[in-house]
Design an enzyme around this catalytic site. Structure first.
Site, short mmCIF file in Angstrom:
data_model
loop_
_atom_site.label_atom_id
_atom_site.label_comp_id
_atom_site.label_asym_id
_atom_site.label_seq_id
_atom_site.Cartn_x
_atom_site.Cartn_y
_atom_site.Cartn_z
N GLU A 1 0.82 -1.23 0.00
CA GLU A 1 0.00 0.00 0.00
C GLU A 1 0.85 1.27 0.00
OE1 GLU A 1 -2.57 2.05 -0.74
OE2 GLU A 1 -3.88 0.56 0.21
N LYS B 1 5.18 4.51 -10.00
CA LYS B 1 3.85 4.43 -9.37
C LYS B 1 2.77 4.13 -10.40
CE LYS B 1 5.30 7.60 -5.70
NZ LYS B 1 5.40 9.04 -5.36
#
Lengths: 410, 410
Positions: free
Chosen positions: B126, B202
């Site tokens: 996460e 990302k």
């Protein structure tokens, strides 16, 4: 696994399509047999947009509660007492419950959780707040680590649609409401939306979960949007603000404060750009900081997605524990912890009344900006506490002065 | 339960504080014994901001991998190969792995998932994208039901801080970068941030998860922000836009398109109001519609919260299955599915060169707005495909013309 569905309106239809017509990733590819085998409706013979075999339909809740094969009951009906009773009975018979019914969750959250725990079943209600926005699941996760002390949000699509259109088109409130009703964005009886009951139920659910204490709809101070005129919108836009219908709650020590009201946001505020049927929710955690969640606050597919998402938790055996505990003892502090500069518009035809309005405001605020324009006075005050400003408003209203006011937020 | 921690930098310190110093809701109230019992660092004698008993510290990974009591390894070091190997070895020894290391996840997602599955352990990351924003968890939930075909986001705090400050203060790029470095918002070597490697890692993670195919950092077309001048910012702001560093990927059929580049957003766009170190991520699901998630993209506490949130899943035995599967066969379509009007600034001192610039642009776009201002020409083109505009830019650059360009998004 067999599922019982209570209600076949907009959301119910969406849920039925995803599960029984295998829309979407999981159901289209899964070999796990999940089927809605019974659907409770009010009128079996009604023409429907979705194809449901006649033998699935029933008007009798007993057909669902007595069906031992049904392990999950999904309640997507809009009422209160009857729906609450269906959910309680289902849990007592060992069935998991999923609901989109915010009225029932808001009013009976404590009993619903208690019953779920006693019967070792899941009670899930993602679809009750924010439509497709995964706010309930996220809140549970955030609360594992954080204390949440503040919640803010635009939580009602109807009023946000009305305010967006008033801003964009220059329409007045009544005119916009009629358009919204024609377009299906407002109900025939719009009271629950425009008077804030819908929003305060959602704020009640989020605040209860976050603060650990059952805060009901009636504990939240609310004010509607129908006093807003196109003159307000013009003036507010000229000042560089946008008007939004905001839900806001705070926890300080053992006291909570909660309000639903129209407010002014700077165009630099993210929330100022949330338009039409979209919702946004801001959560403030002591470790994680501020998070915001944006998405469709209503609509068949988005809301049905949230309901079926809850079903996925049950299938995956996640969330078996009910993590939310309402064991705090909190006091309702009303609105006195909210404060800010205020925008006020008051209508008047004579100079004596104007003087009275200005004098009254001067009792509460020193520095203020005043604009007179065609039988209207527009004022921006210095910083005033919300409860004190309410006194000012009561004083003006006692003289039958027509007005609208909103706190400036950002 | 015992946990091994690899790395005690900013995020590692935050994780240690939450767990061993019992910061936050869960650890402050839980009776479950969870403790970080070993911390691997590079230099044992280094002075630290957090109080860790000397016997917990080690420089030898063997002390962690061989400790049978350690059930979870948290990797918050910033390198690539060594960290990847630590994670693989940990999983092979039956330890769950949690990481914030986006480089390793981006580069080795397929092998990391495969190893997790083979060894029946959790692999959670996460904290690798969006700091405190719960985007990975949300994405997994959304993907249970939805096909995701589009991802957009502001994913890098350093560049967003630089662009926000250039806009607000009127500073030039170099000046702003130095300020950002002084304030700790940019690293001594800012390359990974300002050239887009951080963002594309990302975007690689989010796109791989969403599209079901391992898309690496190097598969994403990226362009940095250092050509942006204060003249660009002025002109762009005057035109009613805001410049943002945007990551964007799309899936159409079996072809994906992914880009990281500066773009122009209307001030009406929610993302235009995302400033400084905040991040925002937009996900488009076929059933749920568009969702956006906003929060702190970096920082000790927000990122540590994400790491510890993953630990909560392991404790609660959620997410035991690794739901993400990278089994699609996709092609890289480059950037040709992106298109829009373009802003272009070109610097020139002589009329002949100006004419050449305008002629070149005319070959690609009919309607265009042109402003000349002090040895600079500012152009807004008609709609052009991104790959075609790149040709135009190559042509101008071949003549050594200094320029900056950005697509207008909204």
């Amino acid at each position: 696994m067999k599922v019982g569905l209570l209600g076949l309106g907009t959301v119910g239809t969406g849920v039925y399509e995803i599960i029984n017509h295998q829309r979407g990733n999981y159901f289209a590819s899964s070999k796990q047999e999940i089927v809605i085998s019974k659907v409770m409706v009010r009128d079996i013979d009604k023409k429907r947009k979705v194809d449901v075999p006649a033998e699935y339909l029933t008007t009798d809740f007993k057909d669902i509660i007595d069906d031992e094969e049904i392990k999950v009951v999904i309640c997507v009906m809009g009422g209160l007492e009857a729906e609450y009773n269906y959910m309680i009975q289902s849990m007592k018979r060992g069935k998991h419950v999923i609901t989109a019914n915010k009225a029932a969750v808001s009013e009976y959250m404590d009993v619903l959780y208690k019953t779920a725990r006693e019967n070792n079943v899941s009670f899930l209600y993602e679809a009750s707040v924010g439509g497709g926005i995964p706010i309930i699941t996220s809140l549970i996760q955030i609360l594992r680590i954080n204390q949440i002390s503040e919640i803010k949000g635009i939580l009602n699509g109807t009023t946000n649609f009305i305010l967006s259109k008033m801003s964009d088109e220059g329409w007045d409130f009544e005119e916009t409401l009629i358009k919204a009703q024609e377009l299906g964005f407002a109900e025939a009886d719009p009271t629950a939306d425009i008077e804030g009951f819908d929003v305060s139920r959602k704020l009640s659910i989020l605040s209860s979960m976050s603060f650990g204490f059952h805060i009901k709809d009636e504990d939240i101070k609310k004010r509607g949007i129908k006093e807003i005129t196109s003159a307000d919108i013009d003036t507010i836009n000229d000042m560089g603000y946008v008007i939004k219908y905001l839900a806001h709650s705070k926890l300080e020590g053992n006291t909570y404060y909660a309000t639903v009201e129209p407010v002014l946001l700077s165009t630099k505020d993210i929330m100022s750009n949330v338009n039409e049927e979209f919702n946004i929710i801001s959560i403030n955690g002591d470790i994680i900081g501020e998070l915001q969640f944006y998405g469709k606050g209503a609509g068949k597919d988005a809301t049905a997605n949230a309901v079926v998402g809850d079903l996925m938790y049950i299938i995956n055996a996640d969330f078996r524990k009910q993590e939310i505990v309402l064991d705090q003892q909190l006091e309702n502090g009303g609105i006195k912890e909210f404060s800010g500069k205020y925008y006020l518009r008051a209508d008047s035809d004579n100079h004596e009344e104007f003087s009275h309005i200005i004098d009254t405001i001067s009792d509460f605020s020193n520095n203020k900006k005043i604009i007179f324009n065609r039988s209207k006075v527009f004022v921006v005050t210095d910083e005033v506490r919300a409860d004190q400003f309410e006194e000012l408003v009561l004083e003006l209203k006692s003289k039958n002065i027509n007005l609208f006011y909103a706190r400036i937020y950002s």
